[in-house]
Design a protein around this motif. Structure first.
Motif, PDB file in Angstrom:
ATOM      1  N   ASP A 179       0.801  -1.230   0.000  1.00 47.48           N
ATOM      2  CA  ASP A 179       0.000   0.000   0.000  1.00 47.48           C
ATOM      3  C   ASP A 179       0.832   1.277   0.000  1.00 47.48           C
ATOM      4  O   ASP A 179       0.293   2.360  -0.168  1.00 47.48           O
ATOM      5  CB  ASP A 179      -0.992   0.003   1.179  1.00 47.48           C
ATOM      6  CG  ASP A 179      -0.272  -0.003   2.519  1.00 47.48           C
ATOM      7  OD1 ASP A 179      -0.945   0.221   3.541  1.00 47.48           O
ATOM      8  OD2 ASP A 179       0.955  -0.252   2.550  1.00 47.48           O
ATOM      9  N   VAL A 180       2.133   1.161   0.206  1.00 44.98           N
ATOM     10  CA  VAL A 180       2.995   2.348   0.140  1.00 44.98           C
ATOM     11  C   VAL A 180       4.290   1.992  -0.581  1.00 44.98           C
ATOM     12  O   VAL A 180       4.955   1.015  -0.220  1.00 44.98           O
ATOM     13  CB  VAL A 180       3.374   2.872   1.542  1.00 44.98           C
ATOM     14  CG1 VAL A 180       4.312   4.075   1.428  1.00 44.98           C
ATOM     15  CG2 VAL A 180       2.136   3.263   2.321  1.00 44.98           C
ATOM     16  N   VAL A 181       4.610   2.771  -1.593  1.00 38.88           N
ATOM     17  CA  VAL A 181       5.900   2.565  -2.251  1.00 38.88           C
ATOM     18  C   VAL A 181       6.684   3.871  -2.163  1.00 38.88           C
ATOM     19  O   VAL A 181       6.431   4.807  -2.911  1.00 38.88           O
ATOM     20  CB  VAL A 181       5.735   2.148  -3.725  1.00 38.88           C
ATOM     21  CG1 VAL A 181       7.091   2.059  -4.420  1.00 38.88           C
ATOM     22  CG2 VAL A 181       5.043   0.798  -3.810  1.00 38.88           C
ATOM     23  N   ASP A 182       7.616   3.928  -1.231  1.00 36.40           N
ATOM     24  CA  ASP A 182       8.504   5.089  -1.174  1.00 36.40           C
ATOM     25  C   ASP A 182       9.777   4.726  -1.932  1.00 36.40           C
ATOM     26  O   ASP A 182       9.860   3.639  -2.517  1.00 36.40           O
ATOM     27  CB  ASP A 182       8.788   5.485   0.280  1.00 36.40           C
ATOM     28  CG  ASP A 182       9.315   4.320   1.101  1.00 36.40           C
ATOM     29  OD1 ASP A 182       9.359   4.431   2.334  1.00 36.40           O
ATOM     30  OD2 ASP A 182       9.688   3.271   0.505  1.00 36.40           O
TER      31      ASP A 182
ATOM     32  N   GLU B 259      -3.205   4.547  -6.865  1.00 37.23           N
ATOM     33  CA  GLU B 259      -2.686   5.682  -6.095  1.00 37.23           C
ATOM     34  C   GLU B 259      -1.173   5.595  -5.913  1.00 37.23           C
ATOM     35  O   GLU B 259      -0.502   6.602  -5.716  1.00 37.23           O
ATOM     36  CB  GLU B 259      -3.380   5.812  -4.738  1.00 37.23           C
ATOM     37  CG  GLU B 259      -3.141   4.670  -3.769  1.00 37.23           C
ATOM     38  CD  GLU B 259      -4.173   3.554  -3.883  1.00 37.23           C
ATOM     39  OE1 GLU B 259      -4.848   3.468  -4.934  1.00 37.23           O
ATOM     40  OE2 GLU B 259      -4.279   2.767  -2.922  1.00 37.23           O
TER      41      GLU B 259
END
Lengths: 314, 136, 130
Positions: free
Chosen positions: C54-57, C86
């Motif tokens: 859910d998060v790709v930094d 997103e």
């Protein structure tokens, strides 16, 4: 910090109230004075309310809000209570919330600021007469001065309430408009089309990208045609947004085809040095559709034999 | 502008990055941020929190809900007492990096939020404050 | 840590679905697992499913691109599938569009991409080493 008041959108804590009171120069002495006039106010309340409603019922615009006797009776009772609260001698959170509630109710039924202000004008006018009739001149002057301060304080809150309600409506309309302005259409299995029309500011550009990506996932699209013939100005920002959208579309495994590029726009893009090699670009939408079909392994070809379908009988 | 402190969280071990991220996401969603806005803020938070953990030996994250006029936003502050950033312009200008250095993270995060403020003193530490408004 | 991210063999390619938080230890183990699997299975393709991320930094992005590069060095092509919309938007807005990484919408399209690509390569060079 107290919770945001849902009527005005203001933070209605004691600090806010105190600073507004201070700006109206509404002191505790004023409130005490008004409290001492409660008896006078009660004596004349009925007459004041009567004449207020005489005014409203005699004018066509305001009459329609009071369709029957029962409504009028009920409203008069509430109005009397509201009027007398001016002489409660307090100006705290509860007082303020009551004021706002009444304003909100009236706004909802369509009685706007003009009515609100008109009512207060009536109060001031009536009370001015009674003050000067029943009190010594200097007392009457002091009483009226205190009353005015409280009335202006009330009116400032009412204005905030109306403005908030208005801007809320505008916000909702803007949200609806934004949705309409990015119509992503499924023209064929796995092929989307977005005809962009109008100017693209950064907020709209953001919304375009978001909507495009959601639709690609929704329809499992392999390609999207973005037609910009209807975009009047294509500058660096717009070009940049298109490049970004193409990059994001690629991350979802799809391709972007840009159509509707006029000679003018082509010159602008080349002149600006924007790298658009990552997307297919074409002048005509029709060619874009044919390319899209090719990309998904399809083609449009003429029918064999007695070609055309006969038009339907009406 | 008024602010309400919602969380104060330590950044000591790697798992704390996930805790901070989740707190920001929950708060953003509770205040009506859409998935895209939430993702942007959470990603910037993740980036900066990881920096604090891996480059500065840890620090503190505070998360506030901010209100100004009719809009609401979420503000995240990452404070560390690490070595500080020696060449700030270089760090903020971005560019890729292969080693475990700041590289793209700072400039990338800046692009994801509405307000970005960084204070750093060599030998004392760095404080980064980011804020994202909910689009109305 | 080894085996935290399971790697399956499907249709001649390797499939790894990332459903846990990528931390240093986990990421390293994952990369070792991938290389080991490529060696032992002689797979010609690798699909990394990131539906669960859910998060790709930049940290996560780097792990994914590095994994792809490691696989490529061993002759295996990688495709990233299941990226959330997103996340795609955020990566691009950050300025990190992960160029050089093949992507597809889902597993089905990812497999199709690898198959097409394999056919093209075989066509070009004839049969590769057995």
């Amino acid at each position: 910090m107290s919770p945001r008041n849902s009527t005005t959108g203001l933070e209605l804590d004691d600090t806010t109230i105190r600073s507004r009171r201070d700006y109206c120069e509404l002191t505790d002495d004023d409130l005490v004075r008004l409290r001492s006039l409660r008896g006078l106010a009660e004596n004349h309340a009925d007459r004041i309310i009567e004449s207020l409603y005489e005014l409203m019922l005699s004018r066509e615009h305001t009459r329609k809000f009071f369709p029957d006797e029962a409504t009028i009776a009920r409203v008069k009772r509430l109005q009397r209570k509201y009027f007398l609260e001016l002489f409660d001698g307090r100006c705290d959170l509860e007082y303020v919330e009551n004021r706002l509630l009444v304003g909100a109710v009236h706004e909802r039924i369509g009685l706007g600021p003009a009515w609100y202000l008109g009512t207060y004008r009536r109060y001031l006018d009536s009370l001015h007469q009674y003050f000067y009739a029943e009190l010594a001149a200097d007392e009457a002057a002091a009483a009226f001065a205190s009353l005015q301060k409280l009335v202006w304080f009330d009116v400032s809150l009412a204005m905030d309430a109306y403005i908030f309600a208005n801007s809320d409506a505008i916000r909702r309309h803007q949200a609806a408009l934004r949705e309409l302005s990015t119509p992503v259409i499924l023209v064929h299995d796995r092929i989307l089309l977005l005809p962009l029309v109008g100017t693209i500011d950064s907020q709209r550009a953001q919304q375009v990208m978001d909507t495009v990506l959601l639709r690609i996932v929704e329809e499992k699209a392999r390609c999207i045609i973005i037609d910009i013939a209807g975009v009047p100005v294509v500058d660096t920002n717009v070009a940049d947004h298109l490049v970004k959208t193409t990059a994001a579309v690629r991350l979802l495994g799809a391709q972007t085809i840009l159509t509707g590029i006029s000679a003018q726009v082509a010159r602008t893009i080349v002149h600006l040095g924007v790298d658009i090699t990552t997307m297919h670009t074409l002048s005509r939408l029709q060619d874009g559709i044919e390319l899209a079909l090719r990309l998904v392994g399809k083609a449009i070809r003429p029918r064999k034999g007695s070609a055309r379908l006969a038009p339907r009988e009406s | 502008m008024t602010a309400r402190r919602c969380h104060q969280l330590p950044i000591a071990v790697e798992d704390d990055i996930i805790v901070v991220r989740r707190a920001v996401r929950t708060l953003a969603e509770a205040h009506g941020f859409d998935t895209f806005a939430s993702a942007a803020l959470v990603t910037a938070t993740s980036e900066l929190t990881r920096n604090a953990w891996s480059h500065a030996g840890g620090g503190v994250a505070t998360i506030d809900v901010v209100e100004e006029g009719n809009r609401v936003g979420v503000r995240v502050t990452l404070k560390d007492s690490g070595p500080g950033i020696a060449d700030l312009p270089a760090a903020l200008s971005g560019g890729f990096s292969t080693a475990r250095s700041l590289g793209l993270g700072l400039s990338g995060s800046r692009r994801l939020v509405d307000q970005f403020d960084l204070q750093s003193t060599v030998g004392q530490g760095t404080t980064v404050e980011i804020l994202k408004w909910k689009m109305l | 840590m080894r085996g935290t991210i399971p790697i399956l063999r499907i249709d001649g390619v390797l499939l790894a679905a990332v459903q846990v938080e990528l931390r240093d230890a986990v990421a390293e183990a994952f990369q070792v697992d991938v290389l080991t699997a490529i060696e032992s299975e002689r797979a010609r393709g690798l699909v990394i499913d990131i539906t669960g991320i859910d998060v790709v930094d930049t940290y996560v992005a780097r792990i994914l691109t590095d994994t792809g590069r490691l696989a490529a060095l061993m002759g295996t092509e990688t495709v990233l599938v299941g990226m959330r919309p997103e996340i795609a938007a955020t990566l691009v807005r950050m300025g990190y569009p992960m160029q050089g990484v093949r992507t597809a919408l889902d597993l089905e399209q990812g497999l199709r991409l690898l198959r097409r690509s394999r056919r093209a390569t075989v066509g070009k060079y004839g049969r590769g080493p057995a």
